[in-house]
Design an enzyme around this catalytic site. Structure first.
Site, PDB file in Angstrom:
ATOM      1  N   TYR A   1       0.833  -1.212   0.000  1.00 45.61           N
ATOM      2  CA  TYR A   1       0.000   0.000   0.000  1.00 45.61           C
ATOM      3  C   TYR A   1       0.869   1.265   0.000  1.00 45.61           C
ATOM      4  O   TYR A   1       0.367   2.362  -0.188  1.00 45.61           O
ATOM      5  CB  TYR A   1      -0.936   0.041   1.217  1.00 45.61           C
ATOM      6  CG  TYR A   1      -1.879  -1.131   1.349  1.00 45.61           C
ATOM      7  CD1 TYR A   1      -2.044  -2.048   0.314  1.00 45.61           C
ATOM      8  CD2 TYR A   1      -2.626  -1.331   2.506  1.00 45.61           C
ATOM      9  CE1 TYR A   1      -2.908  -3.135   0.439  1.00 45.61           C
ATOM     10  CE2 TYR A   1      -3.491  -2.403   2.638  1.00 45.61           C
ATOM     11  CZ  TYR A   1      -3.609  -3.309   1.604  1.00 45.61           C
ATOM     12  OH  TYR A   1      -4.466  -4.387   1.748  1.00 45.61           O
TER      13      TYR A   1
ATOM     14  N   HIS B   1       0.504 -11.614   2.500  1.00 49.63           N
ATOM     15  CA  HIS B   1      -0.536 -10.896   1.757  1.00 49.63           C
ATOM     16  C   HIS B   1      -1.322 -11.803   0.801  1.00 49.63           C
ATOM     17  O   HIS B   1      -2.543 -11.739   0.725  1.00 49.63           O
ATOM     18  CB  HIS B   1       0.099  -9.734   0.993  1.00 49.63           C
ATOM     19  CG  HIS B   1      -0.842  -8.623   0.673  1.00 49.63           C
ATOM     20  ND1 HIS B   1      -0.439  -7.315   0.596  1.00 49.63           N
ATOM     21  CD2 HIS B   1      -2.166  -8.608   0.400  1.00 49.63           C
ATOM     22  CE1 HIS B   1      -1.479  -6.560   0.293  1.00 49.63           C
ATOM     23  NE2 HIS B   1      -2.540  -7.321   0.165  1.00 49.63           N
TER      24      HIS B   1
HETATM   25  N1  LIG Z   1      -5.672  -8.579   1.826  1.00 54.12           N
HETATM   26  C1  LIG Z   1      -6.001  -8.139   0.635  1.00 54.12           C
HETATM   27  O1  LIG Z   1      -5.675  -8.758  -0.389  1.00 54.12           O
HETATM   28  C2  LIG Z   1      -6.783  -6.876   0.502  1.00 54.12           C
HETATM   29  C3  LIG Z   1      -7.368  -6.519  -0.724  1.00 54.12           C
HETATM   30  C4  LIG Z   1      -8.126  -5.343  -0.784  1.00 54.12           C
HETATM   31  C5  LIG Z   1      -8.275  -4.549   0.361  1.00 54.12           C
HETATM   32  N2  LIG Z   1      -7.667  -4.893   1.540  1.00 54.12           N
HETATM   33  C6  LIG Z   1      -7.837  -4.090   2.780  1.00 54.12           C
HETATM   34  O2  LIG Z   1      -9.220  -3.950   3.014  1.00 54.12           O
HETATM   35  C7  LIG Z   1      -9.544  -2.565   3.203  1.00 54.12           C
HETATM   36  C8  LIG Z   1     -10.952  -2.294   2.773  1.00 54.12           C
HETATM   37  O3  LIG Z   1     -11.189  -2.763   1.465  1.00 54.12           O
HETATM   38  P1  LIG Z   1     -11.677  -1.819   0.275  1.00 54.12           P
HETATM   39  O4  LIG Z   1     -11.173  -0.441   0.462  1.00 54.12           O
HETATM   40  O5  LIG Z   1     -11.379  -2.555  -0.963  1.00 54.12           O
HETATM   41  O6  LIG Z   1     -13.271  -1.876   0.403  1.00 54.12           O
HETATM   42  P2  LIG Z   1     -14.384  -1.261   1.370  1.00 54.12           P
HETATM   43  O7  LIG Z   1     -13.831  -0.793   2.645  1.00 54.12           O
HETATM   44  O8  LIG Z   1     -15.449  -2.284   1.380  1.00 54.12           O
HETATM   45  O9  LIG Z   1     -14.917  -0.062   0.520  1.00 54.12           O
HETATM   46  C9  LIG Z   1     -14.304   1.174   0.460  1.00 54.12           C
HETATM   47  C10 LIG Z   1     -15.167   2.080  -0.389  1.00 54.12           C
HETATM   48  O10 LIG Z   1     -16.475   2.177   0.175  1.00 54.12           O
HETATM   49  C11 LIG Z   1     -16.778   3.529   0.491  1.00 54.12           C
HETATM   50  N3  LIG Z   1     -17.467   3.511   1.774  1.00 54.12           N
HETATM   51  C12 LIG Z   1     -16.908   3.299   2.999  1.00 54.12           C
HETATM   52  N4  LIG Z   1     -17.855   3.338   3.948  1.00 54.12           N
HETATM   53  C13 LIG Z   1     -19.038   3.564   3.320  1.00 54.12           C
HETATM   54  C14 LIG Z   1     -20.389   3.710   3.790  1.00 54.12           C
HETATM   55  N5  LIG Z   1     -20.709   3.627   5.090  1.00 54.12           N
HETATM   56  N6  LIG Z   1     -21.348   3.941   2.861  1.00 54.12           N
HETATM   57  C15 LIG Z   1     -21.035   4.038   1.562  1.00 54.12           C
HETATM   58  N7  LIG Z   1     -19.803   3.911   1.064  1.00 54.12           N
HETATM   59  C16 LIG Z   1     -18.797   3.665   1.941  1.00 54.12           C
HETATM   60  C17 LIG Z   1     -15.447   4.259   0.511  1.00 54.12           C
HETATM   61  O11 LIG Z   1     -15.562   5.586   0.053  1.00 54.12           O
HETATM   62  P3  LIG Z   1     -15.142   6.871   0.980  1.00 54.12           P
HETATM   63  O12 LIG Z   1     -13.685   6.747   1.264  1.00 54.12           O
HETATM   64  O13 LIG Z   1     -15.474   8.034   0.106  1.00 54.12           O
HETATM   65  O14 LIG Z   1     -16.008   6.777   2.206  1.00 54.12           O
HETATM   66  C18 LIG Z   1     -14.614   3.457  -0.501  1.00 54.12           C
HETATM   67  O15 LIG Z   1     -14.857   3.889  -1.808  1.00 54.12           O
HETATM   68  C19 LIG Z   1      -8.456  -1.844   2.364  1.00 54.12           C
HETATM   69  O16 LIG Z   1      -8.345  -0.505   2.741  1.00 54.12           O
HETATM   70  C20 LIG Z   1      -7.248  -2.681   2.700  1.00 54.12           C
HETATM   71  O17 LIG Z   1      -6.740  -2.290   3.974  1.00 54.12           O
HETATM   72  C21 LIG Z   1      -6.951  -6.056   1.626  1.00 54.12           C
END
Ligand SMILES: NC(=O)c1ccc[n+]([C@@H]2O[C@H](COP(=O)([O-])OP(=O)(O)OC[C@H]3O[C@@H](n4cnc5c(N)ncnc54)[C@H](OP(=O)(O)O)[C@@H]3O)[C@@H](O)[C@H]2O)c1
Length: 279
Positions: free
Chosen positions: A51, A109
């Site tokens: 990241y 990861h």
């Molecule tokens: N281990 C892995 O392979 C892997 C892969 C992907 C991700 N990750 C981790 O998982 C974390 C979260 O995953 P992600 O960012 O893909 O998905 P997420 O948290 O499900 O979704 C994030 C998105 O949803 C929006 N959002 C957040 N809260 C909301 C709500 N209450 N209502 C409406 N929209 C909302 C955010 O926009 P705003 O910012 O505008 O609120 C952003 O665009 C990452 O940050 C990372 O740390 C790990």
């Protein structure tokens, strides 16, 4: 400050039941967003070498003024660092960038099965835990086969497997595997990203019944499944609401209606697992 439930892991340590995802928060704006998340009450920050924001996470913790032992930091070893010595060096470099002397959770990861070195990376994490450089150790995006291999090799079961999990992809099979092995399921993309079911009737009607937002309903669904979601939001209002999911309960019917949004065909990823090698 919200009252956040906790999970006890198989190594006896605890994690809050909701954490904060930090991808793709970078630079000054990223640091400021992570500080706001800490101010909102998040106590588990999820980062990774890939990241490129470990320095920002460390800076945000220092800027928040919170004692180090009140904030839990999780990072991840990337695929290019799976060889034993590289994995040890990777964790040390993460600690350096974070400006801390121990992570609270360290994950592999991706398994990158084509490369075939994830067992080496796991042996390295087992050693680093013994040496006190990481508190809890776990994996991410591992299938049952990958989990079985590392457990058979070392006798050490991961505390956590962080997998893609959301109402469109509820991971019934992997959650059963985790329950059987005593592994906590952590959920990435807990909202479902582009497929987030924020406008589905099942979610909206539960939100209206409980006087909460659709996002809070989805995160409460995770908590009731026993999954630990790590939502990312750069928006202060959504940061606060995403943590405020412990004051209401979904009924069995509401849970079932949300789980019925599944487009799950039993695979670990929305796409082809073998195409998910990362560097
Ligand atoms: N281990 C892995 O392979 C892997 C892969 C992907 C991700 N990750 C981790 O998982 C974390 C979260 O995953 P992600 O960012 O893909 O998905 P997420 O948290 O499900 O979704 C994030 C998105 O949803 C929006 N959002 C957040 N809260 C909301 C709500 N209450 N209502 C409406 N929209 C909302 C955010 O926009 P705003 O910012 O505008 O609120 C952003 O665009 C990452 O940050 C990372 O740390 C790990």
């Amino acid at each position: 400050m919200p009252d956040i439930a906790t999970y006890v892991l198989n190594d006896g340590s605890t994690l809050p039941a909701v954490g904060f995802g930090t991808y793709p928060l970078t630079g000054e704006d990223g640091t400021a967003a992570i500080v706001r998340a800490l101010e909102a009450g998040y106590r588990l920050l999820d980062t990774a070498v890939n990241y490129e924001n470990e320095a920002e996470v460390g800076e945000a913790i220092r800027r928040s003024g919170l004692p180090r032992d009140q904030v839990l930091v999780a990072s991840k070893i990337p695929g290019r660092h799976h060889a034993y010595d590289d994995a040890i060096a990777s964790v040390r470099a993460s600690l350096e960038r974070l400006g801390i002397d121990r992570t609270d959770l360290h994950l592999i990861h991706w398994p990158n099965p084509g490369q075939g070195k994830y067992v080496e990376a796991w042996r390295a994490l087992v050693q680093l835990q013994k040496d006190g450089l990481v508190r809890s150790i776990g994996v991410s995006n591992f299938t049952e086969e990958h989990l079985t291999r590392i457990i058979d090799d070392t006798g050490v079961t991961p505390a956590v497997n962080q997998i893609e999990l959301h109402p469109r992809f509820p991971q019934v099979q992997m959650r059963e595997v985790h329950d059987r092995l005593g592994i906590r399921t952590e959920a990435w993309s807990p909202m479902g990203k582009r497929r987030a079911p924020l406008e589905e009737t099942a979610v909206i009607s539960a939100a209206e019944t409980h006087g909460v937002s659709p996002g809070q309903v989805i995160l409460r669904w995770h908590v009731e499944l026993g999954s630990l979601p790590i939502p990312k939001s750069a928006d202060p209002r959504r940061q606060v609401e995403n943590l405020d999911v412990f004051g209401f309960e979904l009924t069995d019917d509401e849970m079932s209606a949300i789980s019925a949004l599944a487009e799950d065909d039993g695979r670990l990823f929305g796409g082809d697992p073998d195409s998910h090698e990362e560097m």
